[in-house]
Design an enzyme around this catalytic site. Sequence first.
Site, PDB file in Angstrom:
ATOM      1  N   LYS A  31       0.837  -1.202   0.120  1.00  7.30           N
ATOM      2  CA  LYS A  31       0.212   0.182   0.078  1.00  7.30           C
ATOM      3  C   LYS A  31       0.885   1.236  -0.037  1.00  7.30           C
ATOM      4  CE  LYS A  31      -2.891   0.641   3.493  1.00  7.30           C
ATOM      5  NZ  LYS A  31      -3.583   1.963   3.982  1.00  7.30           N
ATOM      6  N   GLY A 101      -4.899   8.059   5.749  1.00  8.10           N
ATOM      7  CA  GLY A 101      -3.984   9.118   5.864  1.00  8.10           C
ATOM      8  C   GLY A 101      -2.708   9.166   5.366  1.00  8.10           C
ATOM      9  N   SER A 170       8.165   9.653  11.474  1.00  7.92           N
ATOM     10  CA  SER A 170       6.993   9.303  10.673  1.00  7.92           C
ATOM     11  C   SER A 170       7.312   9.304   9.209  1.00  7.92           C
ATOM     12  CB  SER A 170       5.894  10.607  10.965  1.00  7.92           C
ATOM     13  OG  SER A 170       4.804  10.519   9.947  1.00  7.92           O
ATOM     14  N   ASP A 318       1.991  -0.803  11.932  1.00  9.74           N
ATOM     15  CA  ASP A 318       0.521  -1.078  11.415  1.00  9.74           C
ATOM     16  C   ASP A 318       0.397  -2.850  11.899  1.00  9.74           C
ATOM     17  OD1 ASP A 318      -0.333   1.118  10.260  1.00  9.74           O
ATOM     18  OD2 ASP A 318       0.724   0.348   8.362  1.00  9.74           O
ATOM     19  N   LYS A 345      -4.317   6.252  14.786  1.00 11.04           N
ATOM     20  CA  LYS A 345      -4.374   5.692  13.638  1.00 11.04           C
ATOM     21  C   LYS A 345      -6.058   5.509  13.114  1.00 11.04           C
ATOM     22  CE  LYS A 345      -0.312   3.934  12.158  1.00 11.04           C
ATOM     23  NZ  LYS A 345       0.145   4.133  10.856  1.00 11.04           N
ATOM     24  N   ARG A 349      -6.237   2.342  17.963  1.00 13.16           N
ATOM     25  CA  ARG A 349      -5.889   0.841  17.600  1.00 13.16           C
ATOM     26  C   ARG A 349      -5.337   0.330  19.222  1.00 13.16           C
ATOM     27  NH1 ARG A 349      -2.985   0.516  11.996  1.00 13.16           N
ATOM     28  NH2 ARG A 349      -4.977   0.425  10.789  1.00 13.16           N
ATOM     29  N   ARG A 393      -7.400  -3.091  10.044  1.00 16.08           N
ATOM     30  CA  ARG A 393      -6.404  -4.127  10.629  1.00 16.08           C
ATOM     31  C   ARG A 393      -7.006  -4.580  11.873  1.00 16.08           C
ATOM     32  NH1 ARG A 393      -2.352  -3.422   7.093  1.00 16.08           N
ATOM     33  NH2 ARG A 393      -1.913  -1.303   6.360  1.00 16.08           N
TER      34      ARG A 393
END
Length: 436
Positions: A31, A101, A170, A318, A345, A349, A393
């Site tokens: 992705k 995002g 990031s 992730d 996220k 999460r 996820r």
Amino acid sequence: MSELAQLSSSARLTGFRSESLSGTIEVPGDKSMSHRALILGGLASGETRISGLLEGDDVLHTADAVRAFGAEVERLSPGEWRVRGGDWRSPAAPVDCGNSGTGARLLMGAAAGFPISVTFTGDASLSTRPMERVLGPLRDMGARTEGSTLPVTIHGGNLHGIRFVNEKASAQVKSAILLAGLRAAGDVEVVEPAPSRDHSENMLRAFGCEVEKDGVAIRLGRERKLTGTSVSIPGDPSSAAFPIVAALIVPGSRVTILNVMVNRLRTGLFATLREMGADLHFGKERMHGGEAVADVTASGSDLRGVEVPPERAPSMIDEYPILAVAASFATGRTVMHGLAELRVKESNRLAAVVAGLQACGIDAREEGDSLIVEGRDSAPAGGGDILAHHDHRIAMSFLVMGLAAQHPVRVDSADMIATSFPDFVALMQSIGARIE
């Protein structure tokens, strides 16, 4: 009536205890690389051919956005796309980034380099996520911005250089700065005390941009013109994580996933699973499209609890939901540190994982920015009704749990899985997983 009961039954999926899993499969294209290939193709002169593009909802929103900025974007066949780029123009309408995002933040950076105005929007989930981490550096480079969460408007052009310290490690912030820097006057440098994934740097070089790395500093060189090229995208390790963990926790399983990216800045989960005792092997390791690739084989394993250091978080940010599922089947305690980023996220999460584990009879808790999971000598009870909070996820992770738990695990909705893994259910069923 509970929140779960209010949902239509057609929106739900359930993971049932399954017999041993087996087979050889391929997961969708990465992705992160798919977003970048479309955006760089849209910025480059000439034609870019992309193979292996992930055709999930997030990436398709990015394709529509690049088209709205004036690039020609065409789907030739499944996974095969052609892009002809150039100077961007102000879109006729707000750019809808959906749930992505990555798409939103990278597009903001790319658009800021042009003398245009654009408003970015997104779905309800994306509209709660912080954008200031990108907007601040873009303003420091000379852009004007309105809003700190979506909708956000950017007025770009006439940018100058920047030296930015990427404290949060990031990759999205770093990439936005580098993309804006393509059309900035002056030096553009990002300093990373801890490394983030480097797909943008690798792909910028493939498109002809000079990118220098000096210790912890990444700099754009003098040559910043992009020229169309061919991009081949390998399988997404974040998607491969689901069949891999499924094979590890369902006794007697053996599953091979072909053509998986194993870039060292994306393999924190694999390293952690091996520390837990996973029977996990890389075969046919090679370079493919500028990235390290391997065929990954996972077999049923007796896992043990481990402590995961905070510095590993950027390489597996992730994958913590599915790692928490694996930890539930391990003997002993697993402690995962440095998870503050999980709170911003697609959902919170960290809270969603803890709630889901507890609903399945697992002793799990947050302590500061750490997640603690107490594994037992037997399979978890399961039987939970999981609220995925529109997070793909979370949904996939708890469906995998159901494959080996004592009782089925139900997820409230599954439509969001299409953002990253459109064929998840069919692919898992092809190796013997009971997901219905």
